[in-house]
Design an enzyme around this catalytic site. Structure first.
Site: not given
Ligand code: 5RP
Length: 222
Positions: A85, A107
């Protein structure tokens, strides 16, 4: 090199980095944002090398599916080799500020499950002290004003991200004017405010490695 070219280069480097870790049963955790999008496009080239992915947002899930990559529900996955990410800021301790795209909670959940968190950034994201980028805080809608008052007590200047609703149906307060000297402590303190779902500090589970795209190539920072 433009910023987008650096993002693309680092995304491609991330695919090379994770390749040796993958088996046909592997599930790859995939983040959200423009750098993550370049990663998804590059990941599609090796989709035969792993089973599928877990997405940190609806947008990421759609992009993965568009490439024919199977997307698994987080609840059906107990092991994940790697999570890849982007970030809005990172420091030398590999603490991160994330959530510019508003996907911080999912996330953080995917990062928590992954054995290794590979953060992919261009060089503009490197800072000495976190906090120049307004820190996103996801809040339950009815708690917005109360959480904002608590954030002011911590010397932050919260700004409601108007017109934005997270994938979880919540709101975002972007907190300006924080100079984050103790990211681990602040992350916990913010999560203790009633009505906060989570905040964009990734310090207690920061990155394990940062791949940073620069004018002269990709640097690996551990
Ligand atoms: C989304 C995020 C992103 O990783 C972060 O905003 C960086 O985005 P980009 O790669 O577009 O610069 O945390 O919630």
């Amino acid at each position: 090199m433009t910023q987008d070219e650096m993002k693309k280069a680092v995304a491609e480097a991330a695919v090379e980095y994770i390749k040796p870790k993958l088996t046909e049963d592997s599930i790859v955790g995939v983040g959200t944002g423009s750098t993550a999008n370049f990663f998804i496009d590059a990941l599609a080239e090796i989709k035969h090398m792993f089973e599928g992915a877990v997405a940190s947002s609806e947008a990421t899930a759609e992009r993965l599916k568009g490439h024919g990559i199977e997307v698994f529900d987080m609840n059906s996955v107990s092991e994940m080799e790697v999570y890849v990410d982007g970030a809005d800021e990172f420091d030398s301790g590999l603490n991160l500020v994330k959530g510019g795209g508003g996907a911080l909670t999912r996330e953080k959940i995917v990062a928590a499950v992954a054995k290794e968190f590979v953060c992919i950034v261009d060089s503009s994201k490197k800072v000495d002290v976190l906090g120049e980028f307004p820190l996103p805080v996801e809040v339950i809608p009815m708690a917005r004003s109360q959480v904002a008052r608590e954030l002011v007590k911590l010397d932050g200047m919260p700004e409601w991200r108007q017109g934005f609703v997270t994938d979880n149906g919540n709101l975002i307060l972007d907190v300006h004017d924080l100079e984050i000297m103790r990211p681990k402590e602040l992350e916990k303190q913010l999560n203790n405010i009633v009505g906060v779902v989570t905040n964009g500090l990734f310090a207690n589970r920061g990155a394990d490695v940062v791949l940073m795209g620069t004018e002269s190539g990709v640097e690996t920072i551990k």
